[in-house]
Scaffold this motif. Structure first.
Motif, PDB file in Angstrom:
ATOM      1  N   PHE A 174       0.750  -1.269   0.029  1.00 19.08           N
ATOM      2  CA  PHE A 174      -0.079  -0.083  -0.190  1.00 19.08           C
ATOM      3  C   PHE A 174       0.835   1.195   0.015  1.00 19.08           C
ATOM      4  N   ALA A 175       2.109   1.383   0.709  1.00 17.97           N
ATOM      5  CA  ALA A 175       2.864   2.084   0.828  1.00 17.97           C
ATOM      6  C   ALA A 175       3.456   2.656  -0.671  1.00 17.97           C
ATOM      7  N   GLY A 176       3.769   1.730  -1.365  1.00 16.47           N
ATOM      8  CA  GLY A 176       4.517   1.660  -2.667  1.00 16.47           C
ATOM      9  C   GLY A 176       3.412   1.313  -3.846  1.00 16.47           C
ATOM     10  N   ASP A 177       2.287   1.872  -3.695  1.00 18.47           N
ATOM     11  CA  ASP A 177       1.270   1.407  -4.607  1.00 18.47           C
ATOM     12  C   ASP A 177       1.570   2.112  -5.953  1.00 18.47           C
ATOM     13  N   LEU A 178       0.602   2.131  -6.861  1.00 20.34           N
ATOM     14  CA  LEU A 178       0.685   2.672  -8.339  1.00 20.34           C
ATOM     15  C   LEU A 178       0.610   4.106  -8.248  1.00 20.34           C
ATOM     16  N   GLU A 179       0.031   4.724  -7.395  1.00 24.45           N
ATOM     17  CA  GLU A 179      -0.274   6.098  -7.275  1.00 24.45           C
ATOM     18  C   GLU A 179       1.155   6.763  -6.859  1.00 24.45           C
ATOM     19  N   SER A 180       1.747   6.125  -5.877  1.00 27.48           N
ATOM     20  CA  SER A 180       2.804   6.442  -5.356  1.00 27.48           C
ATOM     21  C   SER A 180       4.129   6.454  -6.519  1.00 27.48           C
ATOM     22  N   TRP A 181       3.981   5.252  -7.195  1.00 18.98           N
ATOM     23  CA  TRP A 181       5.006   5.190  -8.159  1.00 18.98           C
ATOM     24  C   TRP A 181       4.702   6.374  -9.218  1.00 18.98           C
ATOM     25  N   MET A 182       3.537   6.656  -9.835  1.00 20.01           N
ATOM     26  CA  MET A 182       3.283   7.771 -10.594  1.00 20.01           C
ATOM     27  C   MET A 182       3.519   9.052 -10.193  1.00 20.01           C
ATOM     28  N   ALA A 183       3.311   9.306  -8.843  1.00 17.55           N
ATOM     29  CA  ALA A 183       4.036  10.540  -8.306  1.00 17.55           C
ATOM     30  C   ALA A 183       5.553  10.793  -8.399  1.00 17.55           C
ATOM     31  N   THR A 184       6.152   9.612  -8.179  1.00 13.46           N
ATOM     32  CA  THR A 184       7.473   9.548  -8.388  1.00 13.46           C
ATOM     33  C   THR A 184       8.049   9.812  -9.819  1.00 13.46           C
ATOM     34  N   GLN A 185       7.332   9.157 -10.738  1.00 16.35           N
ATOM     35  CA  GLN A 185       7.715   9.610 -12.142  1.00 16.35           C
ATOM     36  C   GLN A 185       7.257  11.056 -12.472  1.00 16.35           C
ATOM     37  N   PHE A 186       6.444  11.478 -11.936  1.00 17.77           N
ATOM     38  CA  PHE A 186       6.076  13.097 -12.312  1.00 17.77           C
ATOM     39  C   PHE A 186       6.972  13.708 -11.363  1.00 17.77           C
ATOM     40  N   ASP A 187       7.331  13.325 -10.193  1.00 15.72           N
ATOM     41  CA  ASP A 187       8.375  14.179  -9.638  1.00 15.72           C
ATOM     42  C   ASP A 187       9.902  14.469 -10.486  1.00 15.72           C
ATOM     43  N   TRP A 188      10.229  13.249 -11.087  1.00 14.00           N
ATOM     44  CA  TRP A 188      11.510  13.188 -11.611  1.00 14.00           C
ATOM     45  C   TRP A 188      11.004  14.136 -13.007  1.00 14.00           C
ATOM     46  N   PHE A 189      10.103  14.010 -13.737  1.00 15.58           N
ATOM     47  CA  PHE A 189       9.646  14.716 -15.037  1.00 15.58           C
ATOM     48  C   PHE A 189       9.958  16.512 -14.453  1.00 15.58           C
ATOM     49  N   ARG A 190       9.250  16.642 -13.363  1.00 17.11           N
ATOM     50  CA  ARG A 190       9.491  17.866 -12.696  1.00 17.11           C
ATOM     51  C   ARG A 190      11.054  18.474 -12.521  1.00 17.11           C
ATOM     52  N   ARG A 191      11.724  17.404 -12.039  1.00 18.00           N
ATOM     53  CA  ARG A 191      12.908  17.919 -11.627  1.00 18.00           C
ATOM     54  C   ARG A 191      13.931  17.916 -12.751  1.00 18.00           C
TER      55      ARG A 191
END
Length: 568
Positions: free
Chosen positions: A526-543
C-alpha cells in the motif's frame, strides 16, 4: 471488461473531440492523484482500449430486422434508389477495457492529465471508429483523452513484435541468450515501426509535452523522437523488464543501436537498482564515446544527457483490496466446483502468463517433490495453476506450453485419487473479480519466476489478502523481492528441494506468524502503490525540467548528489 456499443459505421467517426485532439475540455479535467508537469503523451505497444465487432449481437439484430421487413419492399431514398436499412448501416462494437497490468495502471493517469496515448491498433474494428488521423476519444463513456492508433501490417507485426521484440530483446534481457532468434529483416522492421511511433509522437508533441515511452518494444524511438520534437519537450522511458549483464548484452544483434536509441531519453527508468547499474555498465562497455557517471547515474552522449533511475512499480492496492472484500461467495463456490477444489481443501495458487521466464515447470517439479515428501498432504492440498497462453505464434512458446501441460498431467496421474488431483490446471479466461476471489481464497501464493523485472501479480495478491492469514512463497529473482522478500518465504526457483521445503514451511506456519508477515507485506504494497509510483515519475519529470532551466541559466545541473528516488 467488455462494453458493447451500437455504433454507426459512419457516424462513429464524428465523435466530438477538442480542437487540440483531446477528449474533454479543461474544466472537465480531473484533478485527483499525481499531476504531470506538462501535456502527457504515453507511447506503448499495447493499447488501453480495443474495438472488436460483436458478431453475436449483430446476428440477433439482423434477425429482428428481417422479421420487421418480412414481405415489405426495400426502403428507398429520395432519388427512388434502394436505401440501406438502419440495421445494415450499424454494427455492434465491443470495447475491451483494461483489466490489469500496465495499461490498466496508466489509463486513469492519462484520464486525469487529459493526455494522448499512442499505440498499435490491433482490434478488428479499431480503425472503423477513428477519425482521419487514426484518433478516437476514450474511454467510450467519458471520452477523457485521445487514443492515436498505428495500423501495422501482418508482416510488420510478425517482424517487429513477434520478431525482434520477443525473439531477441525478451530472451536477451531475461538471460536466455540461447533462445535468441535473429531472423533476417526483423530488426529493419523494428526500426521502421519505431520510426512510425516517433512520427506519430511528433504530430502531437509541443514544447510543453512529457513524452513517456513504455518498455522494450520501443528502444529506438527515444532518439528518433528527440530529433523531431521541440527541444523543450521531455522524453522519458520506463523499461519494465530486466536489463542483462554486459556479457549477455554482447550477444544482442544491433546492441549498439539499442543503447543509442535509449540514450535519446532525458530519463530512463528501471524497477530496481541492479538493472539500472547493468545498463550503465553496458553503455560504458559498448559505447566508448559515452561519458558515464556511475555515482550520479547519468550518461552524456552526442550532446544529450540521460539520467537513469530505479523506481519500483506498484499496483492499485485499494482497488484489489476493495474487489477482494466484495467477493461473491456464490461465484467463488462455482469456481472451486469448476476446478474440482474441495470446499475444505488447503489451496495453493499460481497465476502467470505461459512464458518460459515464469518458472512454471520448476514450480510443478517442486510441488511433485512436496507430495513425495509429505504424503499426508495428499487429498488435503490442491494447487491451482492459472496459465494464460502468450505469443503462441513463436515456436518456443508453443513448446513451453506443451511442456507445462504434459507435466501437470503427469504429476496428476502419479498422485491422483478417485476424488482428488494435486494440480488443477486451467487456461480459462478469468475476470478481475474472479481472480480477486481466488487471491482471497488461497492459503499460499507461489510466485516463482526464473527472472522477472518486477512482477505485479505478487502485489495484487498481497493487496487482495484482506483476511491477513495467508503465506507468500516468492522467487529471489523478481524485482518485487527487494520490497517484499524479507517477509515472504524466499526461494531459488531452480532448487527443487529448497522450494519444496518452503512450501512445507508455508503450509505449517502458525497463524500468528502468517498474520505478522502479511501485515507487513500489505503495509509495503500500500505504501508503494501505483499512485506512489506515478507521483515519483512525475517528480522526476518536474526535476528534469528544473535542471534544464538551471542549465539554461548557466549553472551546473550535474552538481547535485545521486538520489535514486526523490521524495514524494
Amino acid at each position: 471488461m467488455r462494453v458493447t456499443e451500437r455504433l454507426s459505421s459512419t457516424a462513429v467517426r464524428n465523435r466530438q473531440r477538442r480542437a487540440d485532439g483531446r477528449g474533454r475540455t479543461d474544466d472537465e479535467s480531473a484533478t485527483d492523484g499525481p499531476s504531470c508537469p506538462g501535456s502527457l503523451i504515453v507511447v506503448s505497444n499495447r493499447q488501453p482500449y480495443r474495438h472488436e465487432y460483436d458478431d453475436a449481437a449483430d446476428t440477433a439484430s439482423d434477425a429482428d430486422a428481417e422479421s420487421a421487413s418480412d414481405g415489405a419492399e426495400p426502403p428507398t431514398g429520395a432519388d427512388g434508389g434502394a436505401r440501406q436499412s438502419a440495421a445494415a448501416a450499424t454494427r455492434s462494437i465491443t470495447v475491451d477495457e483494461p483489466t490489469g497490468g500496465l495499461t490498466a495502471g496508466l489509463d486513469p493517469v492519462v484520464k486525469r492529465t487529459d493526455g494522448t496515448w499512442i499505440a498499435w491498433g490491433d482490434g478488428e474494428a479499431d480503425f472503423d471508429v477513428t477519425d482521419e488521423r487514426n484518433c478516437v476519444a476514450v474511454p467510450p463513456e467519458e471520452e477523457a483523452y485521445t487514443l492515436r492508433r498505428l495500423d501495422l501490417s501482418e508482416e510488420a507485426v510478425d517482424s517487429y513484435y513477434y520478431g525482434f521484440s520477443n525473439r531477441v530483446l525478451w530472451p536477451l534481457c531475461h538471460g536466455f541468450p540461447d533462445l535468441i532468434e535473429d531472423r533476417s529483416n526483423d530488426f529493419e522492421w523494428y526500426r521502421t515501426v519505431n520510426e512510425r511511433f516517433a512520427d506519430a509522437v511528433a504530430d502531437h508533441a509541443t514544447a510543453d509535452s512529457v513524452i513517456w515511452l513504455q518498455d522494450y518494444h520501443l528502444a529506438l524511438a527515444p532518439r528518433l523522437i528527440r530529433e523531431s520534437v521541440p527541444s523543450g519537450a521531455t522524453v522519458a522511458h520506463f523499461w519494465h523488464i530486466p536489463w542483462p549483464s554486459p556479457p549477455t548484452f554482447r550477444q544482442c544483434p544491433a546492441g549498439g543501436r539499442v543503447l543509442e536509441g535509449l540514450l535519446g531519453n532525458d530519463l530512463l527508468g528501471f524497477h530496481v537498482e541492479q538493472y539500472a547499474d547493468r545498463f550503465l555498465e553496458c553503455v560504458d562497455r559498448f559505447l566508448p564515446t559515452a561519458t558515464v557517471d556511475h555515482a550520479r547515474r547519468t550518461v552524456r552522449y552526442e550532446g544529450g544527457r540521460t539520467r537513469v533511475v530505479a523506481t519500483p512499480m506498484g499496483v492499485d492496492a485499494e482497488a484489489y483490496d476493495r474487489d477482494a472484500r466484495s467477493v461473491d461467495p456464490g461465484r467463488l463456490t462455482e469456481l472451486c466446483e469448476e476446478y474440482d477444489i474441495a470446499p475444505n481443501a488447503t489451496l495453493g495458487l499460481g497465476l502467470d502468463r505461459l512464458d518460459y521466464t515464469k518458472g512454471i515447470p520448476e514450480r510443478l517439479a517442486a510441488i511433485e517433490r512436496f507430495f513425495e515428501r509429505n504424503p499426508g498432504w495428499r487429498g488435503e492440498f490442491t494447487f491451482l495453476q492459472k496459465a494464460t497462453p502468450s505469443r503462441t505464434d513463436i515456436e518456443t512458446y508453443q513448446r513451453h506450453g506443451d511442456l507445462v501441460r504434459s507435466e501437470a498431467q503427469r504429476i496428476n496421474r502419479r498422485f491422483e485419487t478417485a476424488d482428488w488431483q494435486p494440480i488443477a490446471y486451467t487456461e480459462d479466461y478469468l475476470s478481475t473479480a474472479e481472480i480477486c476471489a481466488l487471491y482471497r481464497r488461497a492459503d499460499v501464493m507461489v510466485v516463482s519466476p526464473l527472472v522477472d523485472g518486477m512482477n505485479l501479480v505478487v502485489q495484487e495478491y498481497v493487496a487482495a489478502s484482506v483476511d491477513g492469514d495467508d503465506a507468500l512463497v516468492l522467487s529471489d529473482r523478481t524485482g518485487a523481492h527487494e520490497r517484499l522478500g524479507s517477509h515472504a518465504l524466499t526461494i531459488d526457483p531452480t532448487d527443487t528441494d529448497g522450494f519444496a521445503a518452503q512450501l512445507e514451511a508455508a503450509l505449517s506456519m502458525p497463524a500468528h506468524e502468517r498474520r505478522r508477515r502479511m501485515n507487513t507485506l500489505r503495509q509495503r504494497v500500500f505504501a508503494g502503490d501505483l499512485e506512489s509510483w506515478m507521483a515519483t515519475q512525475f517528480d522526476w519529470f518536474r526535476r528534469l525540467r528544473d535542471e534544464r532551466g538551471r542549465t539554461d541559466a548557466g549553472s551546473d545541473s550535474d552538481s547535485d548528489s545521486r538520489e535514486p528516488t526523490p521524495p514524494v
